[in-house]
Design a protein around this motif. Structure first.
Motif, short mmCIF file in Angstrom:
data_model
loop_
_atom_site.label_atom_id
_atom_site.label_comp_id
_atom_site.label_asym_id
_atom_site.label_seq_id
_atom_site.Cartn_x
_atom_site.Cartn_y
_atom_site.Cartn_z
N ARG A 31 0.83 -1.21 0.00
CA ARG A 31 0.00 0.00 0.00
C ARG A 31 0.87 1.26 0.00
N LEU A 32 1.93 1.23 0.80
CA LEU A 32 2.83 2.38 0.86
C LEU A 32 3.50 2.64 -0.49
N MET A 33 3.95 1.59 -1.13
CA MET A 33 4.61 1.72 -2.43
C MET A 33 3.66 2.30 -3.47
N ILE A 49 1.53 9.75 -5.41
CA ILE A 49 1.87 11.10 -4.96
C ILE A 49 3.14 11.61 -5.66
N ASN A 50 3.71 10.77 -6.52
CA ASN A 50 4.91 11.14 -7.26
C ASN A 50 6.13 11.26 -6.34
N LEU A 51 6.27 10.24 -5.47
CA LEU A 51 7.43 10.13 -4.61
C LEU A 51 8.21 8.87 -4.99
N LYS A 52 9.52 8.93 -4.96
CA LYS A 52 10.33 7.75 -5.26
C LYS A 52 10.24 6.75 -4.11
N PRO A 53 10.27 5.45 -4.39
CA PRO A 53 10.13 4.43 -3.34
C PRO A 53 11.15 4.55 -2.22
N GLU A 54 12.38 5.00 -2.55
CA GLU A 54 13.42 5.12 -1.52
C GLU A 54 13.09 6.18 -0.47
N PHE A 55 12.09 6.98 -0.76
CA PHE A 55 11.60 7.96 0.21
C PHE A 55 11.22 7.28 1.52
N LEU A 56 10.70 6.07 1.44
CA LEU A 56 10.24 5.34 2.63
C LEU A 56 11.37 4.91 3.54
N ASP A 57 12.60 4.89 3.02
CA ASP A 57 13.75 4.47 3.82
C ASP A 57 14.52 5.65 4.40
N ARG A 58 14.01 6.85 4.22
CA ARG A 58 14.61 8.04 4.83
C ARG A 58 13.99 8.29 6.20
N LYS A 73 4.43 16.58 0.88
CA LYS A 73 4.01 15.31 0.29
C LYS A 73 4.05 14.19 1.34
N SER A 74 4.98 14.30 2.27
CA SER A 74 5.05 13.34 3.37
C SER A 74 3.76 13.36 4.18
N GLU A 75 3.23 14.56 4.43
CA GLU A 75 1.98 14.69 5.17
C GLU A 75 0.83 14.04 4.40
N ILE A 76 0.81 14.23 3.08
CA ILE A 76 -0.24 13.63 2.24
C ILE A 76 -0.12 12.11 2.25
N LEU A 77 1.11 11.61 2.16
CA LEU A 77 1.34 10.17 2.22
C LEU A 77 0.81 9.60 3.54
N GLN A 78 1.11 10.28 4.64
CA GLN A 78 0.67 9.80 5.95
C GLN A 78 -0.85 9.76 6.05
N ASP A 101 0.67 18.30 -7.75
CA ASP A 101 0.80 16.90 -7.31
C ASP A 101 -0.03 16.65 -6.05
N VAL A 102 0.06 17.58 -5.09
CA VAL A 102 -0.66 17.43 -3.83
C VAL A 102 -2.17 17.44 -4.07
#
Length: 256
Positions: free
Chosen positions: A123-125, A131-140, A153-158, A183-184
């Motif tokens: 679901r996260l991926m 949202i137009n975020l790269k998958p490696e964003f999740l490992d930051r 965008k992090s807030e929108i993802l959450q 994008d948002v």
């Protein structure tokens, strides 16, 4: 009715200054509401009081969520009931990765849902893609070293991963360039479900080029003074808040 704010009055504990001066607001399930007003009028205070910030003391009124007065609940209890607030300036949390943070938060918000870590990760991926975020964003680490656009965008993802019932979006359009703003907004349009309500707080009309609210509320001097549709926001953007005088006497409006 999902949220009912009734004659809400609140002050800042530190200096005893009253900021909310009798706010009334009703939001039904699935609706998008926009709250507009000049800087310093108390829009963000309203969002913080609904969420239970300890910086403010409620003097009078009620905040009902699904019929229950939530003013005696702690912030985490309000979150578990399904209220989510985005921040104007999200905090950085070094040492905690986005993926770990979100999956743990999801389990606390939805304790009865039996879903595997693999499914949650899928679901996260998918959300990152939307949202137009790269998958490696999740490992930051959470918000650590993020640009202004990445934090928003992090807030929108959450919010879309955690699936709250009411989303309060506090000036998410400030500091975003045109592409990030689009994008948002497109993510909100695409991912919002019929049982999710949105309260968008802003003093810019530009995000409304991409969103389609049910109601636009004008907030002046600690309370909502006028309610209309998206056309009201367009007129305010063009003419300023003096446009209200075309509907009624501005001094009268401030007393509503």
């Amino acid at each position: 009715m999902l949220l009912e704010v009734k004659n809400l009055r609140a002050k800042v504990i530190e200096d005893d200054k009253e900021i909310l001066k009798g706010v009334n607001l009703n939001i039904k399930s699935g609706e998008i509401h926009v709250l507009m007003g000049p800087n310093g009028s108390g829009k963000s205070t309203l969002s913080n009081v609904i969420m239970g910030s300890p910086k403010f003391k409620v003097i009078d009124g009620e905040v009902l969520f699904e019929g229950e007065n939530i003013l005696d609940l702690d912030t985490n209890e309000r979150a578990k009931k399904g209220i989510f607030l985005t921040f104007q300036h999200p905090q950085e949390i070094d040492g905690v990765k986005m993926r770990q943070f979100l999956i743990n938060a999801y389990r606390h918000m939805h304790p009865d849902e039996k879903v595997s870590p693999i499914e949650l990760n899928k679901r996260l991926m998918k959300l990152c893609e939307d949202i137009n975020l790269k998958p490696e964003f999740l490992d930051r680490y959470v918000n650590s070293g993020f640009s202004g656009g990445e934090k928003k965008k992090s807030e929108i993802l959450q919010l879309f991963f955690l699936k709250p019932k009411l989303v309060i979006i506090d000036e998410i359009d400030s500091g975003l360039d045109v592409d990030a703003l689009k994008d948002v907004a497109e993510a909100i349009n695409k991912l919002k479900t019929d049982d999710m309500s949105v309260l968008m707080i802003t003093h810019y009309q530009r995000i409304l080029k991409y969103l389609y609210p049910n109601f636009v509320h004008v907030y002046v001097d600690g309370k909502i003074v006028y309610t209309g549709d998206a056309h009201l926001a367009e007129e305010i953007e063009e003419k300023g808040y003096a446009v209200l005088s075309e509907y009624t006497d501005i001094e009268e409006v401030k007393e509503w």
